[in-house]
Design an enzyme around this catalytic site. Structure first.
Site, short mmCIF file in Angstrom:
data_model
loop_
_atom_site.label_atom_id
_atom_site.label_comp_id
_atom_site.label_asym_id
_atom_site.label_seq_id
_atom_site.Cartn_x
_atom_site.Cartn_y
_atom_site.Cartn_z
CB CYS A 65 -0.13 5.53 -0.05
SG CYS A 65 0.55 6.52 1.38
CB CYS A 114 -2.23 5.61 3.15
SG CYS A 114 -1.40 6.84 2.47
CG ASP A 115 -3.98 2.32 1.96
OD1 ASP A 115 -4.57 2.99 2.82
OD2 ASP A 115 -3.80 2.52 0.86
#
Ligand code: NAP
Length: 325
Positions: free
Chosen positions: A146, A149-150
């Site tokens: 992701c 997200c990261d």
């Protein structure tokens, strides 16, 4: 599933107004809302209690946590919040459902039979991974599925992304905001992504392509994280190492919906079909869906949580209508 009369005498039967299948942000949010509305929901955990967030590290984009929060901690807190208002948790998996008649029947892997007047499906989806031991060993240590997200954690360092579809292109473009260089590793020499995203990616000076290449191994160790990837050229068999500190896997997702096949309408790609856009209704009255099980587009914890809330409200209205409150 056995009918009520044929039921094995050793199996426990649990009656409830609402059963929630799945324990990610969608399931827990549905449980919090339903429990506060006095529906005394029963929540069945599933195979991976806490869902996909339990395999991520820091979550920085869930509102309310300005310092960030560990994914497993966030899920644990959601569970506590659902418990506080009276959710009953069943630590089991649903192996079979029968939505042909009300109350609906759900069979757990511990052979309990849940009979529920309404059901919220919140079984989520799972990112597809390459299946390499090194990928598993370095998960959360530079390997991620992701970028949204990261990606933020990879400022001014080179990263790689595996895949040639729309997700890979979108995530590659997103990663250029942080990374010094983004290499798209694709197993063919033509992308699957839509033309517009392909062009955008190809024109971005930070994006390079490793064509006709597969990842043979992710290099690094759990202490220091990812240091690179070993690529194999599918045409020549040549091996080469690419230096990078992050590897994003973007080869698709699979919704966890197999047990619902034949019971509710699923899309061709396996996601649950929403019967009435803008709601969480499936084609079976009384069965609702929340989170990634019906969402191939946004797939975020916060969108899943929002739809969990919507599903609980839809279930509440349904129970009111059928006089089951
Ligand atoms: P996808 O379209 O299925 O693409 C998956 C990509 O991963 C393909 O390029 C595939 O290669 C590659 N791949 C699959 N298995 C692999 C493996 N084991 N090793 C190496 N590569 C592998 O998945 P997606 O990109 O996640 O998109 C899913 C759906 O959401 C699509 O319908 C997409 O259009 C849609 N979507 C749309 C948008 C948008 O419109 N903005 C954004 C994101 C997603 P091959 O090409 O060789 O098969």
């Amino acid at each position: 599933m056995n009918s009520k009369n044929e039921q094995d005498s050793s199996s426990e039967e649990i009656f409830c107004k609402l059963a929630i299948i799945g324990s990610g942000p969608a399931g827990y949010s549905a449980a919090i809302y339903a429990a506060r509305a006095q529906l005394a929901p029963v929540l069945v955990d599933g195979m991976q209690p806490g869902g996909q967030l339990t395999i991520t590290t820091e979550v920085e984009n869930f509102p309310g946590f300005p310092e960030g929060i560990e994914g497993p901690v966030l899920m644990h807190r959601c569970r506590e919040q659902a418990a506080r208002f009276g959710t009953r948790f069943i630590e089991s998996e649903i192996t079979k459902v029968d939505f042909s008649d009300s109350p609906f029947g759900l069979q757990t892997s511990r052979k309990e039979i849940i009979r529920a007047s309404s059901v919220i499906i919140a079984t989520g989806a799972q990112a597809r991974f390459l299946g390499l031991p090194s990928e598993r060993a370095l998960m959360g240590r530079g390997v991620s599925a992701c970028a949204t997200c990261d990606g933020f954690f990879f400022k001014n360092v080179p990263v790689a992304i595996v895949g040639g579809g729309d997700t890979a292109m979108e995530e590659a473009l997103f990663l250029t905001r942080f990374a010094s260089k983004v290499t798209v590793i694709h197993r063919r020499d033509a992308l699957r992504a839509s033309r517009i995203l392909q062009e955008r990616a190809k024109q971005n000076p930070k994006i390079e392509f490793a064509w006709s290449s597969t990842v043979q191994e992710i290099l690094g160790d759990p202490a220091s994280g990812v240091t690179g990837v070993r690529l194999s050229n599918v045409k020549t068999g040549d091996l080469s190492d690419l230096e990078c500190q992050g590897v994003f896997i973007a080869i698709g997702h699979e919704p966890s919906t197999k047990i619902f096949k034949g019971q509710i309408d699923l899309r061709d790609d396996g996601y649950v079909r929403i019967a009435e856009p803008g709601t969480t209704k499936t084609n079976v009255p009384g069965v609702f869906v929340a989170g990634d099980a019906a969402d191939s587009r946004y797939r975020q914890a916060i969108t899943a949580a929002g739809s969990g809330c919507a599903a609980a409200l839809d279930a509440q209205h349904y129970l009111e209508e059928i006089g089951s409150l």
